[in-house]
Scaffold this motif. Structure first.
Motif, short mmCIF file in Angstrom:
data_model
loop_
_atom_site.label_atom_id
_atom_site.label_comp_id
_atom_site.label_asym_id
_atom_site.label_seq_id
_atom_site.Cartn_x
_atom_site.Cartn_y
_atom_site.Cartn_z
N GLU A 1 0.81 -1.23 0.00
CA GLU A 1 0.00 0.00 0.00
C GLU A 1 0.84 1.28 0.00
N GLN A 2 2.11 1.20 0.42
CA GLN A 2 2.94 2.40 0.44
C GLN A 2 4.40 2.02 0.24
N VAL A 3 5.13 2.86 -0.52
CA VAL A 3 6.55 2.65 -0.76
C VAL A 3 7.32 3.82 -0.16
N PHE A 4 8.31 3.48 0.67
CA PHE A 4 9.07 4.48 1.43
C PHE A 4 10.55 4.34 1.11
N CYS A 5 11.13 5.37 0.48
CA CYS A 5 12.56 5.42 0.18
C CYS A 5 13.24 6.30 1.22
N PHE A 6 14.35 5.81 1.80
CA PHE A 6 14.99 6.59 2.86
C PHE A 6 16.47 6.23 2.98
N GLU A 7 17.20 7.12 3.65
CA GLU A 7 18.60 6.88 3.97
C GLU A 7 18.83 7.19 5.44
N ASN A 8 19.49 6.27 6.14
CA ASN A 8 20.01 6.53 7.48
C ASN A 8 21.52 6.67 7.36
N ARG A 9 22.09 7.73 7.92
CA ARG A 9 23.55 7.85 7.89
C ARG A 9 24.08 8.13 9.28
#
Length: 366
Positions: free
Chosen positions: A167-175
């Motif tokens: 139902e949802q697509v989440f693109c992210f970066e943790n640095r």
């Protein structure tokens, strides 16, 4: 952009994205891996009306390996990694320790009064390696490299949003280790959720209430217009993008990056917006690394794309935007989510948003 899909030794998919159309990606994974065995369950919280994922298999995930054993570096000189090729531009593969995995299944409501609802944690989790250079960061990428990553985020959003149950697509970066990053190689992740996340649902409800209250006005458009008119918290403006510190920022240094023309997801961006994004985003990231002065370690941060994909009825009211923030509040000191934040979800920010914006303007590239 050339896209090549292969399989790793345990059956997971790996996808290479290359700037050159003549790139050849045929290297086989030589590791003696058994097929992955993962299981994810989601459980419903009846008090908060939201889902929590339960994933016991993630306890065994890789944790701070030495640089010469990094699983995200290319396979070279006899050392085999998650990426069989000896080099790559951008590589995306299924996470070996996913929070969400597999196809959808029936929801069950057990326990007294039927309150203990649960379901398979259907979905997919991917790792996005921005570059083969272990010592780099996103801010070190060239504009063409950053544009390639944007195109990868867009392509993965399109593909994952078509999976059954997503139902949802989440693109992210943790640095940064302070954020909880366990692998130092420059990379991000993509989660394909089997539900709409609580934060997104809340924004959609708030936008709907604003529309009803104002006779049809869009909340996201009005917020962007108000920030531009006020001007105190605007960090950087382009022809197609605006970066600003929000009026009620939760985090010590927090920047929201909006396209001037509202779209609900990454797929809606036009070529002019895509072309300008790398310059604006790279400049904001480089300023983040200069916030606390020379000699300070790289600023830890989370960069999160907020978008609404799929068949959500209210998606046309939503505005794609990127939220970038750090938990470092000053040199050598972190912002911890203690009693008020963790217990009541009420944030207390020690850095006035206007002061944060001023600092981010002061450290602009020459």
């Amino acid at each position: 952009m050339k896209k090549t899909s292969n399989r790793l030794a345990d059956g997971r998919e790996i996808v290479y994205y290359d700037a050159s159309d003549d790139a050849v990606r045929e290297a086989a994974d030589q590791r003696p891996l058994e097929p992955t065995a993962t299981a994810s369950e989601i459980r419903y919280d009846p008090l908060l009306a939201e889902w929590t994922a339960v994933t016991a298999h993630r306890q065994a995930r890789t944790y701070h390996p030495p640089a010469d054993e990094c699983p995200l570096c290319p396979s070279r000189d006899g050392r085999l990694s998650e990426i069989p090729e000896p080099d790559y531009d951008v590589a995306v593969f299924e996470n070996r320790f996913p929070s969400f995995t597999g196809g959808p299944g029936p929801e069950t409501a057990g326990g007294p009064h039927g309150l203990f609802a649960s379901a398979p944690g259907a979905g997919r989790c991917e790792v996005v390696c921005f570059t083969s250079d272990h010592t780099a960061s996103f801010a070190d990428l060239t504009e063409p490299q950053a544009r390639l990553v944007l195109d990868v985020w867009t392509d993965r959003t399109a593909e994952l949003s078509q999976l059954a149950g997503v139902e949802q697509v989440f693109c992210f970066e943790n640095r940064g280790r302070e954020i909880g990053v366990t692998l130092g190689h420059p990379h991000g992740q993509i989660y394909a959720y089997p539900f709409t996340t609580p934060r997104t649902e809340r924004m959609l409800r708030t936008a709907a209430a604003h529309r009803d209250r104002t006779g049809g006005r869009n909340l996201f458009d009005d917020v962007l217009d108000a920030e531009l008119a006020d001007g105190q918290r605007v960090v950087l403006e382009g022809e197609h993008w605006v970066a600003f510190v929000p009026h009620a920022a939760h985090w010590p240094y927090e920047v929201h990056l909006y396209p001037r023309r509202r779209v609900p997801d990454l797929l809606g961006l036009e070529e002019e917006q895509r072309a300008e994004f790398p310059r604006i985003y790279l400049e904001v990231l480089r300023r983040f690394d200069r916030i606390f002065g020379p000699g300070e370690p790289p600023t830890p941060y989370i960069a999160a794309w907020h978008q609404v994909t799929g068949a959500v009825p209210e998606r046309r009211e939503f505005a794609l935007h990127l939220e970038l923030f750090t938990i470092r509040r000053t040199s050598g000191k972190l912002k911890f989510l203690a009693g008020s934040e963790s217990g009541m979800n009420v944030f207390i920010n020690d850095v006035p948003p206007e002061a944060a914006a001023e600092r981010l303007r002061e450290v602009a590239s020459e």
